[in-house]
Structure formats: structure tokens, C-alpha cells
Design a protein around this motif. Structure first.
Motif, PDB file in Angstrom:
ATOM      1  N   GLY A  83      24.341 -25.361  41.722  1.00 16.77           N
ATOM      2  CA  GLY A  83      23.075 -24.911  42.298  1.00 16.77           C
ATOM      3  C   GLY A  83      22.252 -24.028  41.366  1.00 16.77           C
ATOM      4  O   GLY A  83      21.103 -23.717  41.661  1.00 16.77           O
ATOM      5  N   THR A 132      21.502 -29.390  36.241  1.00 20.13           N
ATOM      6  CA  THR A 132      21.079 -30.801  36.270  1.00 20.13           C
ATOM      7  C   THR A 132      19.580 -30.887  35.987  1.00 20.13           C
ATOM      8  O   THR A 132      19.138 -31.721  35.185  1.00 20.13           O
ATOM      9  CB  THR A 132      21.392 -31.426  37.654  1.00 20.13           C
ATOM     10  N   THR A 133      18.814 -30.002  36.611  1.00 23.83           N
ATOM     11  CA  THR A 133      17.359 -29.983  36.408  1.00 23.83           C
ATOM     12  C   THR A 133      17.050 -29.752  34.916  1.00 23.83           C
ATOM     13  O   THR A 133      16.231 -30.462  34.322  1.00 23.83           O
ATOM     14  CB  THR A 133      16.735 -28.850  37.261  1.00 23.83           C
TER      15      THR A 133
HETATM   16  P1  ADP Z   1      23.127 -27.747  39.508  1.00 27.28           P
HETATM   17  O1  ADP Z   1      23.052 -29.029  38.742  1.00 27.28           O
HETATM   18  O2  ADP Z   1      23.438 -26.573  38.650  1.00 27.28           O
HETATM   19  O3  ADP Z   1      24.033 -27.856  40.698  1.00 27.28           O
HETATM   20  P2  ADP Z   1      20.362 -28.365  40.310  1.00 27.28           P
HETATM   21  O4  ADP Z   1      19.688 -28.687  39.030  1.00 27.28           O
HETATM   22  O5  ADP Z   1      20.694 -29.495  41.239  1.00 27.28           O
HETATM   23  O6  ADP Z   1      21.658 -27.435  40.083  1.00 27.28           O
HETATM   24  O7  ADP Z   1      19.408 -27.302  41.053  1.00 27.28           O
HETATM   25  C1  ADP Z   1      19.698 -26.846  42.357  1.00 27.28           C
HETATM   26  C2  ADP Z   1      18.381 -26.815  43.159  1.00 27.28           C
HETATM   27  O8  ADP Z   1      17.571 -25.737  42.665  1.00 27.28           O
HETATM   28  C3  ADP Z   1      17.557 -28.073  43.023  1.00 27.28           C
HETATM   29  O9  ADP Z   1      16.970 -28.365  44.282  1.00 27.28           O
HETATM   30  C4  ADP Z   1      16.493 -27.715  41.982  1.00 27.28           C
HETATM   31  O10 ADP Z   1      15.301 -28.432  42.186  1.00 27.28           O
HETATM   32  C5  ADP Z   1      16.300 -26.226  42.212  1.00 27.28           C
HETATM   33  N1  ADP Z   1      15.959 -25.444  41.004  1.00 27.28           N
HETATM   34  C6  ADP Z   1      16.477 -25.578  39.755  1.00 27.28           C
HETATM   35  N2  ADP Z   1      15.963 -24.638  38.916  1.00 27.28           N
HETATM   36  C7  ADP Z   1      15.095 -23.904  39.652  1.00 27.28           C
HETATM   37  C8  ADP Z   1      14.227 -22.790  39.356  1.00 27.28           C
HETATM   38  N3  ADP Z   1      14.173 -22.232  38.139  1.00 27.28           N
HETATM   39  N4  ADP Z   1      13.486 -22.300  40.357  1.00 27.28           N
HETATM   40  C9  ADP Z   1      13.543 -22.830  41.602  1.00 27.28           C
HETATM   41  N5  ADP Z   1      14.321 -23.874  41.956  1.00 27.28           N
HETATM   42  C10 ADP Z   1      15.100 -24.418  40.994  1.00 27.28           C
END
Ligand code: ADP
Ligand code: 5GP
Length: 231
Positions: A19, A23-24
């Protein structure tokens, strides 16, 4: 610059508590740098809405995964949040030998194993959320996990934070508060890693080899006049 001199790819490992946004960030890097390939892991976790088998993960059952472990097919594998995840030796070898740069979205246990096996090529980055509260909010908003799974991920996050001081394993830390700023950091880490001296050393060695034994082209009997008024 000749690519032949950089004969082995870079293994860019990005870890974070679930979270935090890895991934983003990884998707952004791959969208900008199309030469970066993603290492598709094997997992026993159930497929999520929107995920594709063979693209996000290779989804396999526990028996298949255990057989692969037994056959030594994994370069690293670990139990994460109650499911098994692993990267195959074939993926890493293919990338390194082909000089490709590979992005790994794997946890700290896997990062440690890759670092031990590929000390020179592995670059380890840890992504942190600005706070536990924000982490929880992102997991809930993402809405891809059941409430119990989210609870489990939050408890595990604390263990993952501790890893940072326990092992001193990661070279870089990114706090993903503002996404644009966080991405700028990942981008900078990637660029700097490509230019790191231990990778570029081969180019320097080749240049030294080319200049060795080379004779001066100007004959010592000819004088070189540097005074422009005499031309
Ligand atoms: P992980 O791969 O680490 O589990 P994700 O990339 O799926 O995390 O991101 C978790 C959630 O947070 C997603 O819904 C994403 O769109 C959102 N997110 C990622 N970075 C940010 C940010 N800097 N600010 C707000 N929301 C974010
Ligand atoms: P998710 O289920 O949210 O996709 O991933 C859960 C966790 O497993 C994340 O921390 C992710 O980085 C990690 N993970 C994904 N693939 C692998 C892998 O191949 N090896 C290891 N060690 N961890 C992985």
C-alpha cells in the motif's frame, strides 16, 4: 555509448509495505524507460480483480510452487502475508545475460536473497508511506483486499519498518508522500545506478586498453607552432 561494454543488466529491487505505492512508482518507471522489464513473480495468492495471469504474476497453486522450490527453480522466494511468492532463476539469468535492466517488486526477504546472490548488480530501494495512517487509508481506498487481509498487511508493515534498521540492507529510501516527488527520486536512483562507477569501470578499462601502446601521431622532428600570428 557502446552497450557491448555494459554486458550485465541492473537488478532494481523495489520493496515496501503493501500500500505504500511501489506498484504505482514501478509502473511510472517502466512507462518512461521502456528498456526496463518487469520481473513477473510466481505466487500462490488468489488473483485480484483487474490482474492478469502472466502479466502481474504467474498464479500457481501451492503444490506447483513447492515443486518449483524443490527443483531449485527460484533465485529467491518467501512467504509474504500468508502466501508464497518467488522469482525464478531463469528470469534473472535471462535479464543479466541479455544486458536487460529488470525491476523487481519483491519483499525484504527476497531482496536479501537477491543481494546475496547478485551483490554487484542489485540495487535495493525501500519505499515508505508518510505515516501508518496514510498507509491504512491507501489500502482501504485501493479496495483490492478483504478487511482481514488489510489488517494483516498493516501488522506486517511494522515488521517491514524494523527490517530497515535491522539489516542495513537497502541502499535507498523513498518516502512516498507526494507522488511526483517520490517518482523523481526513483528515476534519479535508476539513472545514477546506470552511471555507477563499478558498472562504468569496464568502459574506462576498454579506453585504457585502446590507448595502451598507441604512439604519438606527431613526429618529434616537426615542431607544432601554437602561435596564431605565425599561421
Ligand atoms: P503497493 O504496490 O506498494 O502495494 P500501490 O502502488 O498499489 O501500492 O498503491 C496503493 C494505493 O495508493 C493505490 O490506490 C495508489 O493509487 C495509491 N497511491 C500511491 N502513491 C500515492 C501517493 N503518493 N499519494 C496518494 N495515493 C497514492
Ligand atoms: P501483493 O500480494 O500485494 O501483490 O504483494 C505482496 C508482497 O509480496 C509485496 O510486498 C511484494 O513486494 C511481495 N512480492 C511480490 N512478488 C514477490 C517475489 O517474487 N518474491 C518476494 N520475496 N516477494 C514478492
Amino acid at each position: 555509448m557502446s552497450n557491448e561494454l555494459i554486458d550485465r543488466g541492473l537488478l532494481l529491487v523495489v520493496s515496501s509495505p503493501s500500500g505504500a505505492g511501489k506498484t504505482t512508482l514501478c509502473h511510472r518507471l517502466m512507462a518512461e524507460f521502456t528498456e526496463v522489464m518487469f520481473s513477473v513473480s510466481y505466487t500462490t495468492r488468489p488473483i485480484r480483480r483487474g490482474e492478469k495471469d502472466g502479466i502481474d504474476y504467474h498464479f500457481v497453486d501451492s503444490k506447483t510452487f513447492d515443486e518449483m522450490v524443490h527443483k531449485g527453480e527460484f533465485a529467491e522466494w518467501a512467504n509474504v502475508h500468508g502466501n508464497k511468492y518467488g522469482t525464478t532463476v531463469a528470469t534473472v539469468r535471462e535479464a543479466l545475460e541479455g544486458g536487460r535492466h529488470v525491476l523487481f517488486d519483491i519483499d525484504y526477504q527476497g531482496a536479501r536473497q537477491l543481494k546475496a546472490r547478485f551483490e554487484r548488480e542489485a540495487v535495493l530501494v525501500f519505499v515508505l508511506p508518510p505515516s501508518l495512517e496514510v498507509l491504512e487509508e491507501r489500502l482501504r481506498k485501493r479496495a483490492t483486499d478483504a478487511p482481514e487481509a488489510i489488517e494483516r498487511r498493516l501488522i506486517n508493515a511494522q515488521e517491514e519498518f524494523n527490517v530497515l534498521k535491522q539489516y542495513g540492507l537497502y541502499q535507498y529510501l523513498i518516502v512516498n508522500d507526494d507522488l511526483i516527488r517520490a517518482y523523481d527520486k526513483l528515476r534519479a536512483i535508476y539513472m545514477a545506478s546506470l552511471a555507477a562507477i563499478d558498472r562504468m569501470g569496464r568502459i574506462a578499462e576498454e579506453l585504457i586498453r585502446q590507448t595502451e601502446g598507441r604512439q604519438p601521431t606527431v613526429n618529434s622532428s616537426q615542431s607544432v607552432d601554437t602561435d596564431p600570428s605565425k599561421r
